[in-house]
Design a protein around this motif. Structure first.
Motif, mmCIF file in Angstrom:
data_model
loop_
_atom_site.group_PDB
_atom_site.id
_atom_site.type_symbol
_atom_site.label_atom_id
_atom_site.label_comp_id
_atom_site.label_asym_id
_atom_site.label_seq_id
_atom_site.Cartn_x
_atom_site.Cartn_y
_atom_site.Cartn_z
ATOM 1 N N GLU A 43 4.660 10.387 -8.073
ATOM 2 C CA GLU A 43 3.579 8.820 -9.344
ATOM 3 C C GLU A 43 5.488 8.832 -9.574
ATOM 4 O OE1 GLU A 43 2.985 12.407 -8.615
ATOM 5 O OE2 GLU A 43 0.804 11.946 -7.831
ATOM 6 N N LYS A 44 5.933 9.769 -10.241
ATOM 7 C CA LYS A 44 7.472 9.479 -10.409
ATOM 8 C C LYS A 44 8.079 8.106 -9.668
ATOM 9 C CE LYS A 44 7.209 11.892 -14.738
ATOM 10 N NZ LYS A 44 7.199 10.623 -16.180
ATOM 11 N N TYR A 45 8.344 8.403 -8.947
ATOM 12 C CA TYR A 45 9.000 7.712 -7.956
ATOM 13 C C TYR A 45 8.276 6.350 -8.022
ATOM 14 C CZ TYR A 45 11.134 5.519 -3.700
ATOM 15 O OH TYR A 45 11.871 4.524 -2.775
ATOM 16 N N SER A 46 6.603 5.793 -8.188
ATOM 17 C CA SER A 46 6.514 4.541 -8.241
ATOM 18 C C SER A 46 6.599 3.998 -9.499
ATOM 19 C CB SER A 46 4.312 4.538 -7.944
ATOM 20 O OG SER A 46 4.364 5.596 -7.037
ATOM 21 N N GLU A 47 6.661 5.054 -10.412
ATOM 22 C CA GLU A 47 6.971 4.900 -11.777
ATOM 23 C C GLU A 47 8.457 4.437 -12.189
ATOM 24 O OE1 GLU A 47 7.427 7.022 -16.231
ATOM 25 O OE2 GLU A 47 5.943 8.120 -15.126
ATOM 26 N N LEU A 48 9.476 5.276 -10.830
ATOM 27 C CA LEU A 48 11.259 4.274 -11.937
ATOM 28 C C LEU A 48 11.761 4.361 -10.955
ATOM 29 C CD1 LEU A 48 11.703 8.814 -12.700
ATOM 30 C CD2 LEU A 48 11.420 7.131 -14.676
ATOM 31 N N PHE A 49 10.683 3.589 -10.550
ATOM 32 C CA PHE A 49 11.751 2.985 -8.965
ATOM 33 C C PHE A 49 11.056 1.483 -9.001
ATOM 34 C CE2 PHE A 49 13.326 6.844 -8.130
ATOM 35 C CZ PHE A 49 14.164 6.969 -7.632
ATOM 36 N N ALA A 50 11.939 0.721 -8.731
ATOM 37 C CA ALA A 50 11.506 -0.666 -8.310
ATOM 38 C C ALA A 50 10.894 -1.274 -6.970
ATOM 39 C CB ALA A 50 11.966 -1.916 -8.884
ATOM 40 N N GLY A 51 9.936 -1.762 -6.527
ATOM 41 C CA GLY A 51 9.658 -2.222 -5.042
ATOM 42 C C GLY A 51 10.203 -0.955 -4.142
ATOM 43 N N THR A 52 9.197 0.006 -4.063
ATOM 44 C CA THR A 52 8.738 1.324 -3.355
ATOM 45 C C THR A 52 8.117 0.617 -2.175
ATOM 46 O OG1 THR A 52 6.323 1.895 -4.423
ATOM 47 C CG2 THR A 52 8.393 2.450 -5.195
ATOM 48 N N ASP A 53 7.936 1.315 -0.900
ATOM 49 C CA ASP A 53 7.664 1.196 0.478
ATOM 50 C C ASP A 53 6.447 2.072 1.279
ATOM 51 O OD1 ASP A 53 6.892 0.860 2.974
ATOM 52 O OD2 ASP A 53 9.825 0.465 3.111
ATOM 53 N N ASN A 54 5.346 1.777 0.972
ATOM 54 C CA ASN A 54 4.614 2.693 1.599
ATOM 55 C C ASN A 54 4.951 3.378 2.576
ATOM 56 O OD1 ASN A 54 4.061 0.937 3.487
ATOM 57 N ND2 ASN A 54 2.241 0.508 3.302
ATOM 58 N N ARG A 55 5.663 3.346 3.688
ATOM 59 C CA ARG A 55 6.216 4.082 4.935
ATOM 60 C C ARG A 55 7.354 5.360 4.060
ATOM 61 N NH1 ARG A 55 8.499 -0.419 7.789
ATOM 62 N NH2 ARG A 55 9.229 -1.045 5.893
ATOM 63 N N GLU A 56 7.403 5.426 2.925
ATOM 64 C CA GLU A 56 8.547 6.671 2.208
ATOM 65 C C GLU A 56 7.349 7.677 2.081
ATOM 66 O OE1 GLU A 56 11.962 4.012 0.400
ATOM 67 O OE2 GLU A 56 9.987 4.165 -0.648
ATOM 68 N N THR A 57 7.723 8.876 1.855
ATOM 69 C CA THR A 57 7.232 10.097 1.350
ATOM 70 C C THR A 57 8.814 11.008 0.512
ATOM 71 O OG1 THR A 57 6.304 10.453 3.317
ATOM 72 C CG2 THR A 57 7.172 12.617 2.535
ATOM 73 N N VAL A 58 8.497 10.707 -0.411
ATOM 74 C CA VAL A 58 9.586 10.792 -1.299
ATOM 75 C C VAL A 58 9.481 12.738 -1.754
ATOM 76 C CG1 VAL A 58 10.468 11.000 -3.740
ATOM 77 C CG2 VAL A 58 8.571 8.842 -2.841
ATOM 78 N N LYS A 59 10.615 13.180 -1.704
ATOM 79 C CA LYS A 59 10.741 14.736 -1.921
ATOM 80 C C LYS A 59 11.441 14.966 -2.989
ATOM 81 C CE LYS A 59 10.947 17.422 2.178
ATOM 82 N NZ LYS A 59 12.767 17.991 3.078
ATOM 83 N N TYR A 60 12.345 14.861 -3.501
ATOM 84 C CA TYR A 60 13.229 15.451 -5.123
ATOM 85 C C TYR A 60 13.931 13.577 -5.890
ATOM 86 C CZ TYR A 60 13.302 19.562 -2.355
ATOM 87 O OH TYR A 60 13.259 20.755 -0.790
ATOM 88 N N ILE A 61 13.814 14.011 -7.122
ATOM 89 C CA ILE A 61 13.854 13.164 -7.738
ATOM 90 C C ILE A 61 14.706 13.708 -8.882
ATOM 91 C CG2 ILE A 61 13.434 10.976 -9.519
ATOM 92 C CD1 ILE A 61 11.378 10.304 -8.388
#
Length: 354
Positions: free
Chosen positions: A304-322
């Motif tokens: 959720e934080k990835y979508s909030e903090l980053f512009a133009g995310t990719d649905n093929r991405e799996t985020v592990k750490y920020i």
């Protein structure tokens, strides 16, 4: 008859005297003499070891150690090699306990120092006599500062010349080595530092397994840019590209950076293609270089934080750490395209959104 006998005896005496004088004459000749840059040991009258110069006449197979005053008129300088033209006198009746051969200098045909090259750095600001400064990922260009005889000198001085960074786990690299029928010299090379540190870089000469020479330079590495190798204002619509940062000591650990504009936001990515356990290395690297653990992970709503903090995310991405700082947000991402079954791991970073 008596007078004839006297004349005959005088003639015979003269002949014998002439032959004796001819046989007793010293032999004088001009010879080419080589003098080594290295010294040796000879044993004096008291059978104690004495340092002397190593000489070799043209045609000799081996060096011989002689006193520094062996060649009259010649002054030896340690560390220099010479080719001399000398007058060699072989004495018929040498003094007791003295050499039967004497040498006298005619001329110095060649003289030059035989010395190791120094480790040098170019293109960086020098902070002191032996120190330089750079930012991480700025290529540091090293070179061997020697004369035109550098490779020939190294052949005489050592078996190998090795570059390393004290305390580094990246290993070493031979910039010179020789073995039977082969010799190779790397006189200049570039290296990128990934960690802010004070790095003592050195070269060491090895001969017969022992260190015979060391020279070093200190490089102070800073982390003064917005994100690793980037300042955000340097990334423009026209500057998109990928760059490789060479690790001279460990070529497999080459970081690749990519930068571009996405939705008017500068974006930077770093990766280490085909490196074993790439995601673990990138995680540990970010923690080390910024001295900070990630602010978000799989247990604290990282997706959720990835979508909030980053512009133009990719649905093929799996985020592990920020990670979040006052200059950037960065995420460790696993990317997978199921249609072509291609996967990637990278760190992606953007400026903090105001």
């Amino acid at each position: 008859m008596k007078q004839f006998t006297q004349i005959l005896l005088l003639a015979i005496a003269f002949i014998f005297t002439s032959c004796f004088e001819k046989e007793a004459k010293d032999k004088i000749e001009e010879v080419t003499m080589y003098v080594s840059h290295e010294t040796g040991i000879y044993y004096g009258m008291l059978s104690s070891p004495v340092e002397g110069m190593l000489i070799k006449e043209e045609g000799w197979q081996d060096w011989e150690s002689r006193p520094f005053q062996e060649i009259s008129g010649f002054e030896y300088i340690k560390g220099h090699k010479y080719t001399l033209l000398v007058e060699k006198t072989t004495l018929v009746n040498p003094p007791m306990d003295a050499s039967s051969v004497k040498y006298k200098l005619i001329s110095i045909v060649e003289q030059r120092p035989v010395a190791f090259p120094q480790l040098a750095v170019k293109g960086l600001a020098q902070t002191e006599a032996n120190g330089y400064e750079a930012n991480i990922f700025d290529p540091v260009h090293f070179y061997l500062d020697g004369d035109e005889y550098m490779q020939e000198n190294l052949r005489e001085l050592c078996d190998s010349l090795v570059f390393d960074i004290m305390g580094s786990k990246d290993g070493t690299a031979k910039v010179y080595y020789q073995k039977t029928g082969e010799a190779k010299l790397t006189s200049s090379w570039a290296h990128c530092f990934y960690i802010p540190m004070s790095a003592m870089c050195r070269i060491q000469g090895y001969k017969n397994g022992e260190i015979v020479y060391t020279d070093s330079k200190q490089i102070k590495l800073h982390n003064n840019k917005d994100f690793l190798m980037y300042n955000w204002n340097e990334i423009t619509q026209n500057s998109s590209s990928s760059i490789g940062y060479v690790n001279f000591l460990n070529p497999s650990l080459e970081i690749i950076s990519t930068h571009y504009i996405n939705q008017n936001t500068p974006v930077a990515k770093i990766s280490i293609p085909d490196y074993p356990a790439e995601d673990q290395w990138l995680y540990e690297y970010m923690c080390q270089v910024y001295n900070s653990s990630p602010l978000y992970d799989e247990n604290t709503g990282v997706a959720e934080k990835y979508s909030e903090l980053f512009a133009g995310t990719d649905n093929r991405e799996t985020v592990k750490y920020i990670w979040v700082t006052d200059k950037f947000v960065a995420a460790l991402v696993n990317w997978f395209d199921s249609e072509v079954e291609i996967s990637k791991t990278y760190i992606i970073a953007q400026p903090v959104q105001k």
